[in-house]
Scaffold this motif. Structure first.
Motif, PDB file in Angstrom:
ATOM      1  N   GLU A 189       3.647   3.205   4.585  1.00  0.00           N
ATOM      2  CA  GLU A 189       4.470   3.384   3.386  1.00  0.00           C
ATOM      3  C   GLU A 189       4.498   2.103   2.553  1.00  0.00           C
ATOM      4  O   GLU A 189       4.393   2.136   1.330  1.00  0.00           O
ATOM      5  N   ASN A 190       4.603   1.005   3.269  1.00  0.00           N
ATOM      6  CA  ASN A 190       4.620  -0.294   2.610  1.00  0.00           C
ATOM      7  C   ASN A 190       3.341  -0.537   1.801  1.00  0.00           C
ATOM      8  O   ASN A 190       3.374  -0.905   0.623  1.00  0.00           O
ATOM      9  N   LYS A 191       2.191  -0.305   2.431  1.00  0.00           N
ATOM     10  CA  LYS A 191       0.895  -0.523   1.757  1.00  0.00           C
ATOM     11  C   LYS A 191       0.707   0.459   0.600  1.00  0.00           C
ATOM     12  O   LYS A 191       0.180   0.108  -0.455  1.00  0.00           O
ATOM     13  N   TYR A 192       1.117   1.695   0.830  1.00  0.00           N
ATOM     14  CA  TYR A 192       0.932   2.744  -0.178  1.00  0.00           C
ATOM     15  C   TYR A 192       1.788   2.437  -1.423  1.00  0.00           C
ATOM     16  O   TYR A 192       1.310   2.521  -2.556  1.00  0.00           O
ATOM     17  N   THR A 193       3.043   2.052  -1.206  1.00  0.00           N
ATOM     18  CA  THR A 193       3.937   1.733  -2.324  1.00  0.00           C
ATOM     19  C   THR A 193       3.374   0.550  -3.098  1.00  0.00           C
ATOM     20  O   THR A 193       3.331   0.548  -4.334  1.00  0.00           O
ATOM     21  N   CYS A 194       2.916  -0.433  -2.368  1.00  0.00           N
ATOM     22  CA  CYS A 194       2.348  -1.639  -2.990  1.00  0.00           C
ATOM     23  C   CYS A 194       1.068  -1.271  -3.772  1.00  0.00           C
ATOM     24  O   CYS A 194       0.843  -1.761  -4.884  1.00  0.00           O
ATOM     25  N   PHE A 195       0.260  -0.377  -3.206  1.00  0.00           N
ATOM     26  CA  PHE A 195      -0.971   0.067  -3.868  1.00  0.00           C
ATOM     27  C   PHE A 195      -0.660   0.772  -5.188  1.00  0.00           C
ATOM     28  O   PHE A 195      -1.277   0.497  -6.227  1.00  0.00           O
ATOM     29  N   LEU A 196       0.336   1.669  -5.173  1.00  0.00           N
ATOM     30  CA  LEU A 196       0.653   2.412  -6.403  1.00  0.00           C
ATOM     31  C   LEU A 196       1.275   1.487  -7.456  1.00  0.00           C
ATOM     32  O   LEU A 196       1.078   1.670  -8.651  1.00  0.00           O
ATOM     33  N   LYS A 197       1.982   0.484  -6.990  1.00  0.00           N
ATOM     34  CA  LYS A 197       2.670  -0.401  -7.924  1.00  0.00           C
ATOM     35  C   LYS A 197       1.761  -1.520  -8.449  1.00  0.00           C
ATOM     36  O   LYS A 197       1.695  -1.788  -9.652  1.00  0.00           O
ATOM     37  N   ASN A 198       1.046  -2.146  -7.514  1.00  0.00           N
ATOM     38  CA  ASN A 198       0.292  -3.355  -7.892  1.00  0.00           C
ATOM     39  C   ASN A 198      -1.218  -3.228  -7.778  1.00  0.00           C
ATOM     40  O   ASN A 198      -1.921  -4.205  -7.988  1.00  0.00           O
ATOM     41  N   GLY A 199      -1.723  -2.059  -7.381  1.00  0.00           N
ATOM     42  CA  GLY A 199      -3.169  -1.898  -7.247  1.00  0.00           C
ATOM     43  C   GLY A 199      -3.665  -2.338  -5.879  1.00  0.00           C
ATOM     44  O   GLY A 199      -2.898  -2.529  -4.945  1.00  0.00           O
TER      45      GLY A 199
END
Ligand code: BTN
Length: 260
Positions: A189-199
């Motif tokens: 979840e952490n990586k996914y949220t970061c991916f959607l937010k910051n690429g």
């Protein structure tokens, strides 16, 4: 048997795994998650089974899924991204598995492009991302993850015995599957949220630091086509960049990688 109660009491996510659909036995968790996603079930729903009778790997291969020793799970995702970014979900999942193994054990895993996690050169985890799209946008993606957790050596079939391992074989310790899975979902979840937010920057950074591929001579099998060369890097979309003997750099989006 896997205790969903224990798992949920350990779980520290906002969305991932909050709804879990558990089976003692199922054909493939990916197929079931796909069915549920088509019914409109939301992002974050997790399908988990204690055993799969038709666990699938890439290239139509079988994923050996004996009862109660591994984790076989599939997560529904609905990322608002173009289809060209879909390979990054597999890279992201590999990175999350790597970080979970680092956190929950003293082992040092490495990532093999595109979808394997290795320990001491042997496969401990495989990832199968399947998706559907509408007008070049991802409609939903199923992130299927299989991890060999407490398997003993003699439990692997002959054909994968030499190339596969489990967390227990490598660490000598029994791993609590409920705790490992809740930790994995937290990292995902952490990586996914970061991916959607910051690429993709963070994911690619971790991947580049902990891979078993870059700088090595590789062979990549794509059906009847074979690409041989030096693995130089991965690009922004998760393609492997391979420098062939004539000096050209090929962008490889899929295939089966072997060392030379
Ligand atoms: C591979 O290494 O080729 C990918 C293996 C993916 C296996 C997992 S187990 C859970 C999920 N359900 C499946 O049928 N496959 C994936």
């Amino acid at each position: 048997m896997f205790s969903t109660q224990k798992f949920q009491s350990d779980l520290a996510t906002e969305k991932f795994g909050k709804t879990i659909v558990f089976y003692e036995e199922i054909g493939s968790t990916n197929d079931e998650a796909k069915r549920l996603a088509r019914e409109g079930k939301p992002e974050g729903l997790l399908v988990l089974s204690d055993r799969q009778t038709a666990g699938k790997g890439r290239f139509g291969r079988k994923w050996h899924s004996p009862e109660k020793t591994g984790l076989y799970c599939s997560l529904i995702l609905r990322p608002p991204v173009p289809v060209s970014k879909i390979s990054l979900l597999t890279i992201l999942a590999g990175v999350a598995v790597l970080e979970t193994i680092q956190k929950e054990t003293s082992l040092a895993p490495l990532l093999k492009w595109p979808n394997d996690v290795l320990i001491n050169g042997k496969k401990v985890c495989g990832i199968l991302t399947e998706s559907t799209s509408k007008k070049d946008k991802v409609e939903f993606a199923i992130m299927g993850i299989g991890i060999n957790i407490n398997n003993r050596k003699e439990q692997f079939p002959d054909e994968i015995c030499l190339s596969s391992t489990s967390l227990k074989i490598e660490s000598g310790k029994d791993i609590i599957r409920e705790k490992f899975l809740s930790s994995l979902l937290f990292h995902l979840e952490n990586k996914y949220t970061c991916f959607l937010k910051n690429g993709n920057k963070n994911i690619l950074q971790v991947w580049r630091k902990h891979n078993d591929v870059l700088g090595k001579k590789v062979k990549i099998y794509q059906g009847t086509r074979l690409i041989v060369g030096l693995a130089r890097d991965i690009d922004d979309e998760g393609n492997l960049l391979v420098e062939t003997n004539d000096g050209n750099v090929e962008k490889v989006s899929s295939g089966e990688l072997r060392g030379v």
